[in-house]
Design an enzyme around this catalytic site. Sequence first.
Site, PDB file in Angstrom:
ATOM      1  N   GLU A 205      -5.380   3.119   6.390  1.00  0.00           N
ATOM      2  CA  GLU A 205      -5.184   3.052   4.941  1.00  0.00           C
ATOM      3  C   GLU A 205      -5.898   4.235   4.285  1.00  0.00           C
ATOM      4  OE1 GLU A 205      -6.523   0.014   1.403  1.00  0.00           O
ATOM      5  OE2 GLU A 205      -5.460  -0.843   3.111  1.00  0.00           O
TER       6      GLU A 205
ATOM      7  N   ARG B 245       0.811  -1.222   0.000  1.00  0.00           N
ATOM      8  CA  ARG B 245       0.000   0.000   0.000  1.00  0.00           C
ATOM      9  C   ARG B 245       0.843   1.269   0.000  1.00  0.00           C
ATOM     10  NH1 ARG B 245      -2.393  -3.408  -1.629  1.00  0.00           N
ATOM     11  NH2 ARG B 245      -4.300  -4.393  -0.878  1.00  0.00           N
TER      12      ARG B 245
ATOM     13  N   SER C 117     -11.382   0.051   2.332  1.00  0.00           N
ATOM     14  CA  SER C 117     -10.698  -0.509   3.500  1.00  0.00           C
ATOM     15  C   SER C 117     -10.141   0.616   4.364  1.00  0.00           C
ATOM     16  CB  SER C 117      -9.573  -1.436   3.066  1.00  0.00           C
ATOM     17  OG  SER C 117     -10.085  -2.554   2.384  1.00  0.00           O
TER      18      SER C 117
END
Length: 298
Positions: free
Chosen positions: A290, A171, A220
Site C-alpha cells: 500500500e 485503495r 499501513s
Amino acid sequence: MSTALRSLTPRGRLSFDAPLGPRAWFRTGGNAEALFVPKDTQDLAETLAALPHGTPVTVLGACSNVIIRDGGIDGLVVRLAGGFADIVMEPDGLIAGAAALDMIVAEQAANAGLADLEFLAGIPGSIGGAVVMNAGAYGSDMNAVLDWAEILLPDGSIARLSNQALAFSYRHAVLPEGAIVLRARLKAQSGDAATIRAHIAEIKAAREASQPVRARTGGSTFRNPDGHKAWQVIDEAGCRGLMQGGAQVSEKHCNFLLNLGEATSTDLETLGDEVCRRVLEHSGIALHWEIKRLGKRP
C-alpha cells in the site's frame, strides 16, 4: 543535473539536489534532482509545460505513505503547499486543496458543524493522496464522500472528474496518466459540532491505542488481502517484531514498519519484501504494497 531543469524559471521555489528524507515520515531516503514548490496552479502548469518531453515528474504530498528510496528521485519532484492547502466551507460540504492535511480537514469540518468526514482524522496524509488511493479508515473512505476532484493534466488543462469517473475501488482511483490532483469537493451533512468533535477524539484515541503513531512509520504497509486482515496474516507468519538493519515490523501493529533510528529506505523495503515472502510461504496469500516506493535504489 539536467540542463533543462536548470533553465526553468518558475515563480515558485525551485531547488536542486534537495534532501527528501527529512520530509518523509520514515525520515529516510535520498535527494530530489529538482524540487519544485509551485506558487499557484498557473505556475505549476507553465513549469510542467516547459519541461522536455519525457522528464519524470513525481508529486509528493505529506510523505506519510511513501518510501523514498536511498538513490533519490530523478526529474522534477513537485510538492504542493501554500494555497494548495486552502479549505473552503459550504453548507453541505467543503472544497479542500490537495495539500490540505486530512486531519485538518476533519477538524475544520467539525468546527463548522459538518459530519461524515471524521474518518479523515484517522488518516495520516493529505487530500490529494487520499483521492489518488481512495484512502479510508474507521468505516468510511473517499468514495463515500467525494463529489468531484479537479486535476491538472500534462497538457496544462484542468478537468473536473466526478466520483463515478474516478471509478474508485479498494485503495485505488482511476486517473489519467500524469494527472495531478489540485482540489476536491467532499460532501457532508449538518451535525452538532460537539458531537462531531467527540467522534474525532474517539478515532484519535483508537488510533493511538492500536497503531505506533509516535514512531517513525509510514502508515499501513500492505493492502488487506481479500477476506483477510494484513496484520493478521503477517502475525501468523511469525513476522511481529522482525528486523532488518534499523527497520522493524511493529510489535504493536504488524502492518506497520518502523525506523528505529538508523534505518535506511533499503532496510525498510527489504524488510517489507521479506514479510511478503514469509506470508506467501506460510499461508499462500500474496501481499501487495500500500505504501508507494518512489525513486531509485542506490
